[in-house]
Design a protein around this motif. Structure first.
Motif, PDB file in Angstrom:
ATOM      1  N   ARG A 230       3.356  -8.443   1.263  1.00 48.98           N
ATOM      2  CA  ARG A 230       3.500  -8.101  -0.187  1.00 48.98           C
ATOM      3  C   ARG A 230       4.985  -7.291  -0.115  1.00 48.98           C
TER       4      ARG A 230
ATOM      5  N   ASP B 261      -8.271   3.254   4.465  1.00 54.13           N
ATOM      6  CA  ASP B 261      -7.474   3.791   3.257  1.00 54.13           C
ATOM      7  C   ASP B 261      -7.708   5.169   3.058  1.00 54.13           C
TER       8      ASP B 261
ATOM      9  N   MET C  24      -1.449  -6.058  10.778  1.00 57.48           N
ATOM     10  CA  MET C  24      -0.369  -5.072  10.973  1.00 57.48           C
ATOM     11  C   MET C  24      -0.260  -4.315  12.107  1.00 57.48           C
TER      12      MET C  24
ATOM     13  N   ASP D 297       0.810  -1.151   0.100  1.00 57.06           N
ATOM     14  CA  ASP D 297       0.017   0.036   0.098  1.00 57.06           C
ATOM     15  C   ASP D 297       0.810   1.289  -0.080  1.00 57.06           C
TER      16      ASP D 297
ATOM     17  N   HIS E  84      -2.942  -1.971  -5.069  1.00 58.74           N
ATOM     18  CA  HIS E  84      -3.013  -0.644  -4.139  1.00 58.74           C
ATOM     19  C   HIS E  84      -1.793   0.076  -4.330  1.00 58.74           C
TER      20      HIS E  84
HETATM   21  O1  FUB Z   1      -3.215  -3.516   3.529  1.00 60.91           O
HETATM   22  C1  FUB Z   1      -4.353  -3.715   4.201  1.00 60.91           C
HETATM   23  C2  FUB Z   1      -5.315  -3.458   3.149  1.00 60.91           C
HETATM   24  O2  FUB Z   1      -5.458  -4.481   1.907  1.00 60.91           O
HETATM   25  C3  FUB Z   1      -5.500  -2.242   2.382  1.00 60.91           C
HETATM   26  O3  FUB Z   1      -6.005  -1.297   3.425  1.00 60.91           O
HETATM   27  C4  FUB Z   1      -6.103  -2.237   1.333  1.00 60.91           C
HETATM   28  O4  FUB Z   1      -6.194  -1.093   0.378  1.00 60.91           O
HETATM   29  C5  FUB Z   1      -5.526  -3.618   0.777  1.00 60.91           C
HETATM   30  O5  FUB Z   1      -4.446  -3.204   0.038  1.00 60.91           O
END
Ligand code: FUB
Length: 339
Positions: free
Chosen positions: A316, A152, A65, A32, A290
């Motif tokens: 990722r 987001d 996270m 992201d 993203h």
């Molecule tokens: O990284 C967690 C979530 O996954 C993000 O907030 C979304 O946009 C997707 O990428």
């Protein structure tokens, strides 16, 4: 969600990019990426993915996270510096779990980190933290931004100094629980033939820590001026809002989620309405897609992520590619893989 669900049929339109498809960070999982140029340097504000051992589900609980690192580089292709932990969930008194995609802004000597996290009742809110350095550490405000919800955040600073927060995401992002303006723990989606749930926008107060107005819908329209429909999964908004301005036009870009595109729509005002134009980034490896878009030294870039290193949806790695506007203002579609 299947691992690497999005990337079955990549076809390359622009395969000759020098930086395309190299992970920018290899010692941590990052996602992201929100990129900004502050004082001539590129700063990246990504999520920091971890493996919490939670199985994949449609609400995204596996994205568990707990902190943010900030990265910087002189220019694309230059050395990437990890500035360490900029904000930890333990320092946010109202936070419960899942620190998702952040963004940052700068105004009058202060840097602002905007971050979505579930509160202790499992409701996503958006927080703000401040620092006198773009790399933090950031000090969070004691409460989430009043009237913020879902996730987001993307904060766009217009040329006249007005700032706007775009935000929202469906499914695990909980936007569907706010249709009445109040939180409703049941997921309620419009029928497929009804207008889709739209992303949200609010102008920021001068202090950058609150909204100066009621949250509004961002209208995303089709070529006939009609709202994109809830059943139009290839085009409707899912998550990952971003705003950039090019030749006086406002470009609202976003992920279509379960169809894995980064799409964009163009308008004449930061509030929209925005008319759908197409896909700027085809699906990448992994379920999520993203991005952010930034200009540096006259070249535009898209920062994005995929799952090249881990092969797992929730672990990722961030990447960058050149992004080009055509003379008519449309954007060349990027495919992140050579055939
Ligand atoms: O990284 C967690 C979530 O996954 C993000 O907030 C979304 O946009 C997707 O990428």
């Amino acid at each position: 969600e299947d691992d690497n669900a999005g990337a079955e049929t990549p076809t390359a339109e622009n395969t000759n990019q020098e930086f395309l498809n190299e992970p920018l960070v290899t010692d941590l999982y990052t996602a992201d990426p929100s990129a900004h140029v502050f004082n001539g340097r590129i700063y990246i504000y990504p999520s920091h993915d971890i493996d919490a051992g939670i199985p994949d589900d449609d609400t995204g609980d596996q994205y568990a996270m707990r902190d943010y690192h900030v990265y910087s580089m002189d220019s694309v292709g230059g050395e990437v510096t990890d500035h360490g932990v900029a904000l930890d969930i333990d320092d946010v008194p109202w936070a419960g779990k899942q620190m998702w995609a952040p963004d940052a802004a700068f105004k009058d000597g202060t840097y602002y980190l905007y971050f979505p996290v579930k509160d202790k009742n499992d409701v996503f809110r958006i927080g703000v933290a401040t620092s006198d350095s773009p790399t933090g550490p950031f000090t969070p405000e004691p409460e989430p931004i009043a009237n913020s919800f879902s996730m987001d955040p993307a904060v766009y600073m217009d040329d006249d100094g007005s700032a706007y927060m775009f935000f929202g995401g469906i499914w695990g992002g909980q936007l569907q629980r706010w249709s009445t303006g109040e939180y409703n723990p049941n997921d309620e989606y419009p029928a497929d033939d009804q207008p889709a749930l739209m992303p949200k926008v609010a102008r920021m107060s001068p202090d950058m820590k609150s909204f100066s107005e009621e949250v509004r819908d961002v209208q995303l329209l089709d070529e006939n001026g009609q709202p994109l429909l809830a059943g139009d999964n290839e085009r409707r908004f899912f998550e990952a809002a971003w705003m950039h301005k090019y030749n006086g036009k406002y470009y609202f870009s976003y992920s279509t989620g379960d169809t894995h595109n980064i799409a964009y729509a163009v308008g004449d005002s930061p509030y929209g309405p925005f008319t759908y134009q197409g896909v700027l980034l085809n699906p990448v490896q992994g379920w999520t897609n993203h991005h952010s878009i930034v200009e540096k030294d006259g070249q535009w870039y898209v920062f994005y992520h995929d799952t090249q290193i881990s092969g797992k949806n929730h672990l990722r790695n961030i990447k960058v590619a050149e992004l080009n506007h055509r003379p008519d203002g449309t954007i060349e579609t990027i495919t992140a893989y050579n055939e």
